[in-house]
Motif scaffolding. Sequence first.
Motif, PDB file in Angstrom:
ATOM      1  N   GLN A 121       0.862  -1.183   0.000  1.00 56.41           N
ATOM      2  CA  GLN A 121       0.000   0.000   0.000  1.00 56.41           C
ATOM      3  C   GLN A 121       0.899   1.234   0.000  1.00 56.41           C
ATOM      4  O   GLN A 121       1.883   1.283   0.727  1.00 56.41           O
ATOM      5  N   GLU A 122       0.564   2.206  -0.787  1.00 55.09           N
ATOM      6  CA  GLU A 122       1.264   3.483  -0.817  1.00 55.09           C
ATOM      7  C   GLU A 122       0.201   4.568  -0.830  1.00 55.09           C
ATOM      8  O   GLU A 122      -0.425   4.811  -1.843  1.00 55.09           O
ATOM      9  N   ASP A 123       0.012   5.197   0.309  1.00 56.00           N
ATOM     10  CA  ASP A 123      -1.081   6.149   0.488  1.00 56.00           C
ATOM     11  C   ASP A 123      -2.399   5.442   0.187  1.00 56.00           C
ATOM     12  O   ASP A 123      -2.700   4.437   0.778  1.00 56.00           O
ATOM     13  N   ALA A 124      -3.164   5.930  -0.768  1.00 57.11           N
ATOM     14  CA  ALA A 124      -4.455   5.309  -1.091  1.00 57.11           C
ATOM     15  C   ALA A 124      -4.328   4.312  -2.239  1.00 57.11           C
ATOM     16  O   ALA A 124      -5.298   3.671  -2.615  1.00 57.11           O
ATOM     17  N   ARG A 148       2.063   1.292 -10.380  1.00 58.34           N
ATOM     18  CA  ARG A 148       0.827   1.639  -9.686  1.00 58.34           C
ATOM     19  C   ARG A 148      -0.297   0.849 -10.344  1.00 58.34           C
ATOM     20  O   ARG A 148      -0.377   0.777 -11.565  1.00 58.34           O
TER      21      ARG A 148
END
Length: 153
Positions: free
Chosen positions: A29-32, A45
């Motif tokens: 997970q990277e931020d949202a 992504r």
Amino acid sequence: MFPRPSRILPLLVLAGCALHGPHVGILRQEDAAVVLDTPQGRTRRLLLDEDLRVVRSLAGCTVALDGPRFGPLLIVRSWSVTDAGDGSAPFVGRLSEAGLRLLLEDRNSGLPVFLAPDAPAELRQAVGRLVLVAGYVVGPQEVRVVHFRILSE
């Protein structure tokens, strides 16, 4: 004037072959967003539709994703889990009850897998949902659960 087909064809072939195919790496997970870190050190992504939101639950697992890639964006069409984050190949599928036993329809092999009778009680509450089970084989199509994740709502 239109460009000559001999100039366009190599670009179309390159775009079709190089930008599609299995993409393997570890999810996080990277931020949202959900991203795939590849062994080559690249980050992709992920673009997930409603049916593939379950992929978000696989953070920390090594996965093989299939779908077209446009720059750093990967549109996921299909997925499989190759490593549960502990070095083992997990069993992933919809959990059901077969009499008193829990049964998992494994996506990777296409075979039903029974969970050993000592499976955690929390798994009974996940009947009908998609789960990931890591464990070891103790009998014909029978797995002793070491740990599990509930992947779907």
